[in-house]
Motif scaffolding. Structure first.
Motif, mmCIF file in Angstrom:
data_model
loop_
_atom_site.group_PDB
_atom_site.id
_atom_site.type_symbol
_atom_site.label_atom_id
_atom_site.label_comp_id
_atom_site.label_asym_id
_atom_site.label_seq_id
_atom_site.Cartn_x
_atom_site.Cartn_y
_atom_site.Cartn_z
ATOM 1 N N LYS A 190 -13.444 -8.773 -34.914
ATOM 2 C CA LYS A 190 -14.994 -8.739 -35.564
ATOM 3 C C LYS A 190 -14.976 -10.155 -36.166
ATOM 4 O O LYS A 190 -16.318 -10.210 -36.740
ATOM 5 N N CYS A 191 -14.148 -11.006 -36.313
ATOM 6 C CA CYS A 191 -14.105 -12.142 -37.034
ATOM 7 C C CYS A 191 -14.916 -13.415 -36.355
ATOM 8 O O CYS A 191 -14.643 -13.978 -35.378
ATOM 9 N N GLU A 237 -4.833 -11.548 -42.043
ATOM 10 C CA GLU A 237 -5.999 -12.197 -41.646
ATOM 11 C C GLU A 237 -6.661 -13.436 -42.540
ATOM 12 O O GLU A 237 -7.734 -13.936 -42.183
ATOM 13 N N ASP A 244 -8.331 -5.039 -35.972
ATOM 14 C CA ASP A 244 -9.625 -4.589 -36.289
ATOM 15 C C ASP A 244 -10.368 -5.723 -36.821
ATOM 16 O O ASP A 244 -11.715 -5.811 -36.540
ATOM 17 N N TYR A 245 -9.915 -6.318 -37.763
ATOM 18 C CA TYR A 245 -10.409 -7.582 -38.406
ATOM 19 C C TYR A 245 -10.747 -8.526 -37.486
ATOM 20 O O TYR A 245 -11.636 -9.108 -37.547
ATOM 21 N N THR A 257 -5.415 -5.197 -39.397
ATOM 22 C CA THR A 257 -5.605 -6.847 -38.859
ATOM 23 C C THR A 257 -6.319 -7.018 -37.633
ATOM 24 O O THR A 257 -7.197 -7.897 -37.517
ATOM 25 N N ALA A 283 -6.106 -6.763 -45.089
ATOM 26 C CA ALA A 283 -6.235 -5.453 -44.390
ATOM 27 C C ALA A 283 -5.234 -4.769 -44.042
ATOM 28 O O ALA A 283 -5.210 -3.526 -44.449
#
Length: 265
Positions: free
Chosen positions: A88-89, A57, A84-85, A82, A126
């Motif tokens: 929410k980015c 990410e 999951d990140y 990744t 991540a």
């Protein structure tokens, strides 16, 4: 199969790999304009891209993702941590729903007629992975952003026909350069980046009789020079405990801010 680096460096990364019928991008850390210019050299457009694979990410691997997805909805694949990140980015912005497809690092899967295998790597992200894409008896790998390598990485990246391999920094340039001490320690640490010497030593374990092309990638602008990376890696191969010499292979450095030549294999 074909492979091309659209951009490879500490400021932005994007690699194309494809067969006659299936086309993927690995990372999109460059602008949409740069992606389109690179694809044009392949006589392709975004409409031809079947999937985007993300290694991790960090901005130099994802900063073009949101703009591209708002232009055309393309499935995005990456390891679960990744994804999951990315979901929410805020930096990516609004993207179409259900574009993300997660897997467990180490999994293999199919996109069109390409067989994709993922390998967990050691980096300060991540859930970072590297990829090998195969079609028929041809295989191409992209292996960057790792602070160290082990037997599992050597096993997964053996018997390739072409690859992009990280040759990030010269250790002396890094240690004597302007970076802060914590940043220097991050880069040379186990979750940082491969040096020129480490790249050469790893390459000694990956070279094989049908390797057609090696692109040295992800070079640091501040802590490396293309000629230095190239000569250091060649020296490691020539002095290494293996049956090959650097002159046996087509080795070059991926351009930092423009597309490489097209690799056919």
């Amino acid at each position: 199969m074909r492979m091309m680096s659209l951009s490879s460096g500490s400021s932005g990364n994007c690699i194309y790999v494809g067969s006659e019928n299936t086309h993927i991008l690995i990372d999109v850390g460059i602008s949409r304009k740069a992606v389109l210019e690179g694809l044009d050299k392949l006589d392709l457009s975004l409409d031809d891209i079947d999937a985007i694979l993300i290694t991790h990410e960090h901005d130099d691997h994802i900063k073009g993702l949101g703009v591209i997805e708002r232009c055309r909805r393309i499935p995005v694949f990456s390891a679960k941590g990744t994804i999951d990140y990315l979901e929410k980015c805020d930096r990516i912005g609004r993207v179409p729903e259900e574009i993300y497809n997660s897997f467990i690092a180490g999994d293999s899967f199919t996109i069109g007629d390409l067989e994709i295998s993922s390998t967990k790597i050691s980096h300060d992200a991540a859930d970072p992975v590297a990829y090998v894409a195969g079609h028929a008896d041809k295989r191409a790998g992209v292996l960057t952003d790792l602070g160290k390598y082990d037997d599992s990485i050597v096993k997964d990246f053996k018997n390739l026909d072409a690859m992009v391999l990280e040759s990030n920094h010269d250790v002396n340039m890094l240690l004597n350069g302007p970076y802060t001490y914590p940043l220097k320690q991050r880069i040379i640490g186990d979750k940082g980046h491969l040096s020129n010497e480490s790249c050469g030593r790893l390459l000694c374990e990956l070279l094989n009789d049908h390797m057609r092309k090696v692109l040295l990638g992800h070079l640091s602008r501040e802590n490396n020079f293309p000629e230095l990376a190239y000569e250091t890696v060649k020296c490691e191969i020539n002095l290494g405990d293996n049956e090959f010499k650097a002159s046996d292979f087509d080795i070059s450095v991926a351009p930092r801010n423009q597309a490489s030549d097209i690799i056919n294999f």
